[in-house]
Design an enzyme around this catalytic site. Sequence first.
Site, PDB file in Angstrom:
ATOM      1  N   SER A  93      98.205  34.584 -45.350  1.00  0.00           N
ATOM      2  CA  SER A  93      97.053  34.830 -44.489  1.00  0.00           C
ATOM      3  C   SER A  93      97.407  34.422 -43.067  1.00  0.00           C
ATOM      4  O   SER A  93      97.950  33.334 -42.849  1.00  0.00           O
ATOM      5  CB  SER A  93      95.839  34.032 -44.981  1.00  0.00           C
ATOM      6  OG  SER A  93      94.737  34.226 -44.126  1.00  0.00           O
ATOM      7  N   HIS A  97      94.358  33.195 -32.605  1.00  0.00           N
ATOM      8  CA  HIS A  97      93.317  33.015 -31.595  1.00  0.00           C
ATOM      9  C   HIS A  97      94.001  32.853 -30.239  1.00  0.00           C
ATOM     10  O   HIS A  97      94.437  31.752 -29.878  1.00  0.00           O
ATOM     11  CB  HIS A  97      92.452  31.798 -31.919  1.00  0.00           C
ATOM     12  CG  HIS A  97      91.629  31.960 -33.155  1.00  0.00           C
ATOM     13  ND1 HIS A  97      90.583  32.858 -33.229  1.00  0.00           N
ATOM     14  CD2 HIS A  97      91.706  31.354 -34.371  1.00  0.00           C
ATOM     15  CE1 HIS A  97      90.045  32.796 -34.434  1.00  0.00           C
ATOM     16  NE2 HIS A  97      90.709  31.896 -35.139  1.00  0.00           N
ATOM     17  N   HIS A 107      94.046  39.488 -37.590  1.00  0.00           N
ATOM     18  CA  HIS A 107      93.986  38.914 -38.937  1.00  0.00           C
ATOM     19  C   HIS A 107      94.815  39.769 -39.885  1.00  0.00           C
ATOM     20  O   HIS A 107      94.742  40.999 -39.851  1.00  0.00           O
ATOM     21  CB  HIS A 107      92.533  38.862 -39.418  1.00  0.00           C
ATOM     22  CG  HIS A 107      92.392  38.637 -40.895  1.00  0.00           C
ATOM     23  ND1 HIS A 107      91.875  39.599 -41.745  1.00  0.00           N
ATOM     24  CD2 HIS A 107      92.703  37.572 -41.681  1.00  0.00           C
ATOM     25  CE1 HIS A 107      91.866  39.131 -42.981  1.00  0.00           C
ATOM     26  NE2 HIS A 107      92.364  37.913 -42.970  1.00  0.00           N
ATOM     27  N   ASN A 109      96.066  39.688 -44.128  1.00  0.00           N
ATOM     28  CA  ASN A 109      96.038  39.028 -45.431  1.00  0.00           C
ATOM     29  C   ASN A 109      96.654  39.953 -46.470  1.00  0.00           C
ATOM     30  O   ASN A 109      96.343  41.142 -46.499  1.00  0.00           O
ATOM     31  CB  ASN A 109      94.601  38.675 -45.842  1.00  0.00           C
ATOM     32  CG  ASN A 109      94.537  38.083 -47.240  1.00  0.00           C
ATOM     33  OD1 ASN A 109      94.239  38.780 -48.206  1.00  0.00           O
ATOM     34  ND2 ASN A 109      94.817  36.801 -47.343  1.00  0.00           N
ATOM     35  N   ILE A 110      97.557  39.419 -47.273  1.00  0.00           N
ATOM     36  CA  ILE A 110      98.100  40.145 -48.418  1.00  0.00           C
ATOM     37  C   ILE A 110      98.092  39.176 -49.594  1.00  0.00           C
ATOM     38  O   ILE A 110      98.557  38.040 -49.469  1.00  0.00           O
ATOM     39  CB  ILE A 110      99.533  40.651 -48.177  1.00  0.00           C
ATOM     40  CG1 ILE A 110      99.644  41.386 -46.839  1.00  0.00           C
ATOM     41  CG2 ILE A 110      99.956  41.593 -49.308  1.00  0.00           C
ATOM     42  CD1 ILE A 110     101.064  41.723 -46.444  1.00  0.00           C
ATOM     43  N   ARG A 111      97.578  39.600 -50.715  1.00  0.00           N
ATOM     44  CA  ARG A 111      97.446  38.705 -51.862  1.00  0.00           C
ATOM     45  C   ARG A 111      97.836  39.435 -53.149  1.00  0.00           C
ATOM     46  O   ARG A 111      97.734  40.660 -53.252  1.00  0.00           O
ATOM     47  CB  ARG A 111      96.016  38.172 -51.970  1.00  0.00           C
ATOM     48  CG  ARG A 111      94.971  39.259 -52.013  1.00  0.00           C
ATOM     49  CD  ARG A 111      93.558  38.717 -51.828  1.00  0.00           C
ATOM     50  NE  ARG A 111      92.574  39.796 -51.777  1.00  0.00           N
ATOM     51  CZ  ARG A 111      92.228  40.434 -50.664  1.00  0.00           C
ATOM     52  NH1 ARG A 111      92.776  40.103 -49.505  1.00  0.00           N
ATOM     53  NH2 ARG A 111      91.322  41.403 -50.693  1.00  0.00           N
ATOM     54  N   HIS A 146      95.356  51.838 -34.707  1.00  0.00           N
ATOM     55  CA  HIS A 146      95.016  52.743 -35.805  1.00  0.00           C
ATOM     56  C   HIS A 146      96.111  53.778 -36.070  1.00  0.00           C
ATOM     57  O   HIS A 146      96.237  54.257 -37.204  1.00  0.00           O
ATOM     58  CB  HIS A 146      93.669  53.413 -35.526  1.00  0.00           C
ATOM     59  CG  HIS A 146      92.505  52.538 -35.856  1.00  0.00           C
ATOM     60  ND1 HIS A 146      92.006  52.414 -37.135  1.00  0.00           N
ATOM     61  CD2 HIS A 146      91.755  51.708 -35.079  1.00  0.00           C
ATOM     62  CE1 HIS A 146      90.997  51.558 -37.140  1.00  0.00           C
ATOM     63  NE2 HIS A 146      90.824  51.116 -35.907  1.00  0.00           N
ATOM     64  N   HIS A 176      73.954  40.494 -40.781  1.00  0.00           N
ATOM     65  CA  HIS A 176      72.875  39.745 -40.139  1.00  0.00           C
ATOM     66  C   HIS A 176      72.873  39.915 -38.618  1.00  0.00           C
ATOM     67  O   HIS A 176      71.893  39.574 -37.956  1.00  0.00           O
ATOM     68  CB  HIS A 176      72.936  38.259 -40.518  1.00  0.00           C
ATOM     69  CG  HIS A 176      74.172  37.554 -40.065  1.00  0.00           C
ATOM     70  ND1 HIS A 176      75.324  37.525 -40.812  1.00  0.00           N
ATOM     71  CD2 HIS A 176      74.446  36.848 -38.933  1.00  0.00           C
ATOM     72  CE1 HIS A 176      76.250  36.828 -40.176  1.00  0.00           C
ATOM     73  NE2 HIS A 176      75.747  36.408 -39.031  1.00  0.00           N
TER      74      HIS A 176
END
Length: 303
Positions: A93, A97, A107, A109-111, A146, A176
């Site tokens: 991960s 910043h 960001h 992430n590979i899991r 992209h 929200h």
Amino acid sequence: MTIIKQEKTLFFFKNLQNIICNTFSKIDGKSLFKEDMWNTKKGYGRTRILKKGKVFEQVSVNFSHVFGKSLPKSSSNKKRDLENCSYQASGISVVSHPKNPYVPTSHLNIRFFLAKNKKRKTIWWFGGGFDLTPYYGFYQDVIHWHTIAKKICQPFGDDIYFKYKKWCDDYFFIKHRNESRGIGGLFFDDLCLPDFHSAFLFSKSIGKGYIDAYFPIVNLRKSYSWGSRERNFQLYRRGRYVEFNLLLDRGTLFGIQSNGRIESILSSMPPLVKWEYGWHPKPNSPESKLYTDFLPIKDWIDK
């Protein structure tokens, strides 16, 4: 065969962590990563943090391999046959910043999950992706981001980019606030088809693609001049990042629900952030363009 799959993914995650950390350090030119090797009854990992750099205020690049007797709800809601089943989860991960508000937050992430269902059959799958969170948007950057994402997906099918782009847009939508966290990218989960080789190859392409997509943008924007106005807006927008990570992010929820190592789980948080009651950007200001031109979900490149 299961052991071979696990060994291959662990080697890949560790090697990718090294490559990404070296690239961040080279671009920053000031700070180096501090490494925290950790080991608990529930797993082990390698957390690396870069702080107070010339370009980056903070970067976290985490590798982990954890185990559990009951797959958390954040990962088993759509896998009823795996409820309360043992599992292994490994992955990498990355969250950056930047100091300069004209450089976007990124960001990756590979899991990889291994679990045994109630029939004691081993189930495996990959998940992950990457996304970009600008404070001041540039069409050139978004189209580049992209374009790389589509290039990654092209060998795996003509519809893959648009499928995973939509998944990313939906996933990183802050309900929200009724707005997107950023300009999206790719998001995928439960990837196990057509076979391990193809799914693993796609996951590796995500790692390389992140490097190709993000660092040219950093190099292009890192020397832009900025002042207190841009800094205040950056800190305000970081608040949205925190809200999403703590309230909605499945990775954060998985770590908390599995009683994971909290220092590593929350290392994705920005070091400084602010909220302002009732604040809105002035119409037609550079800040307002983020809301009008970049956060609304759209197709950035032609189908």
